[in-house]
Enzyme design. Structure first.
Site, PDB file in Angstrom:
ATOM      1  N   CYS A  91     -23.261 -38.348   9.102  1.00 21.72           N
ATOM      2  CA  CYS A  91     -24.632 -38.442   8.604  1.00 21.72           C
ATOM      3  C   CYS A  91     -25.593 -38.035   9.708  1.00 21.72           C
ATOM      4  O   CYS A  91     -25.423 -38.448  10.857  1.00 21.72           O
ATOM      5  CB  CYS A  91     -24.913 -39.881   8.175  1.00 21.72           C
ATOM      6  SG  CYS A  91     -26.579 -40.132   7.528  1.00 21.72           S
ATOM      7  N   HIS A 133     -23.181 -39.935  -1.195  1.00 18.57           N
ATOM      8  CA  HIS A 133     -23.736 -40.215   0.129  1.00 18.57           C
ATOM      9  C   HIS A 133     -25.259 -40.018   0.128  1.00 18.57           C
ATOM     10  O   HIS A 133     -26.003 -40.881   0.603  1.00 18.57           O
ATOM     11  CB  HIS A 133     -23.070 -39.286   1.158  1.00 18.57           C
ATOM     12  CG  HIS A 133     -23.600 -39.391   2.547  1.00 18.57           C
ATOM     13  ND1 HIS A 133     -22.825 -39.789   3.611  1.00 18.57           N
ATOM     14  CD2 HIS A 133     -24.841 -39.159   3.061  1.00 18.57           C
ATOM     15  CE1 HIS A 133     -23.574 -39.795   4.710  1.00 18.57           C
ATOM     16  NE2 HIS A 133     -24.797 -39.412   4.406  1.00 18.57           N
ATOM     17  N   GLU A 134     -25.711 -38.883  -0.425  1.00 13.54           N
ATOM     18  CA  GLU A 134     -27.150 -38.585  -0.402  1.00 13.54           C
ATOM     19  C   GLU A 134     -27.927 -39.551  -1.300  1.00 13.54           C
ATOM     20  O   GLU A 134     -29.011 -40.010  -0.937  1.00 13.54           O
ATOM     21  CB  GLU A 134     -27.415 -37.134  -0.818  1.00 13.54           C
ATOM     22  CG  GLU A 134     -26.850 -36.082   0.123  1.00 13.54           C
ATOM     23  CD  GLU A 134     -27.209 -36.293   1.585  1.00 13.54           C
ATOM     24  OE1 GLU A 134     -28.260 -36.874   1.891  1.00 13.54           O
ATOM     25  OE2 GLU A 134     -26.392 -35.887   2.438  1.00 13.54           O
ATOM     26  N   HIS A 137     -28.687 -42.860   0.142  1.00 15.39           N
ATOM     27  CA  HIS A 137     -29.878 -42.892   1.006  1.00 15.39           C
ATOM     28  C   HIS A 137     -31.122 -43.319   0.221  1.00 15.39           C
ATOM     29  O   HIS A 137     -32.016 -43.971   0.761  1.00 15.39           O
ATOM     30  CB  HIS A 137     -30.155 -41.502   1.603  1.00 15.39           C
ATOM     31  CG  HIS A 137     -29.362 -41.192   2.838  1.00 15.39           C
ATOM     32  ND1 HIS A 137     -29.474 -41.929   3.996  1.00 15.39           N
ATOM     33  CD2 HIS A 137     -28.467 -40.218   3.114  1.00 15.39           C
ATOM     34  CE1 HIS A 137     -28.676 -41.406   4.924  1.00 15.39           C
ATOM     35  NE2 HIS A 137     -28.039 -40.375   4.415  1.00 15.39           N
TER      36      HIS A 137
END
Ligand code: ZN
Length: 168
Positions: A91, A133-134, A137
């Site tokens: 990341c 993953h994104e 966020h």
């Protein structure tokens, strides 16, 4: 413009980001945000970036799919299997580290593109992990929260040594 990439420990990365209202999608501010995200991601050689990583708590992310940048506004993920798959994730906000994370293997992703048009995609590849993953966020989550075995949160220098020894 290349912006500062916020690093883990910054509280902005821990907030739940706001949905982008439809009338803001084509705004000048959004164009500017997307350009800043892209510039910052490219300068850091990333394959994805989310708005909070440059300090903006809006539900916007960029994901590279087959070398093409895709803009995801208000993305939603629906897992379509109980099976999981694991990858060593990195990341831009957690520099020099890698962690082994298990996530749902097959997902549907729904989002709006830069024109505000609904898009969707089914994926069961590495891309599924990138999307998750994104979008994490945007919910204030980092991959380090999802590393179940702390021994599998490692420095990049050590990751490079084991990379060829394990098959994923
Ligand atoms: Zn990240």
């Amino acid at each position: 413009m290349i912006k500062e990439l916020l690093k883990f420990g910054n509280p902005i990365l821990r907030e739940v980001s706001e949905i982008v209202p439809k009338n803001e999608i084509k705004s000048k501010e959004m164009l500017e945000l997307l350009k800043d995200m892209r510039d910052t991601m490219e300068a850091a050689n990333g394959v994805g970036i989310a708005a909070p990583q440059i300090g903006v708590n809006k539900r916007v992310a960029i994901v590279t799919i087959n070398n093409k940048l895709n803009i995801l506004i208000n993305p939603i993920i629906v897992p379509i299997t109980d099976k999981t798959q694991g990858f060593w994730e990195g990341c831009l906000s957690v520099p020099n580290m890698r962690g082994y994370v298990e996530r749902p293997k097959k997902i549907m992703v729904y989002w709006l593109n830069q024109q505000g048009e609904p898009q969707h995609m089914e994926t069961n590849s590495f891309l599924a992990a990138v999307f998750q993953h994104e979008i994490d966020h945007l919910d204030g989550k980092l991959y380090i929260d999802r590393v179940e075995d702390n021994k599998k949160l490692i420095h990049n220098d050590e990751y490079i040594k084991i990379e060829n020894k394990e098959v994923y």
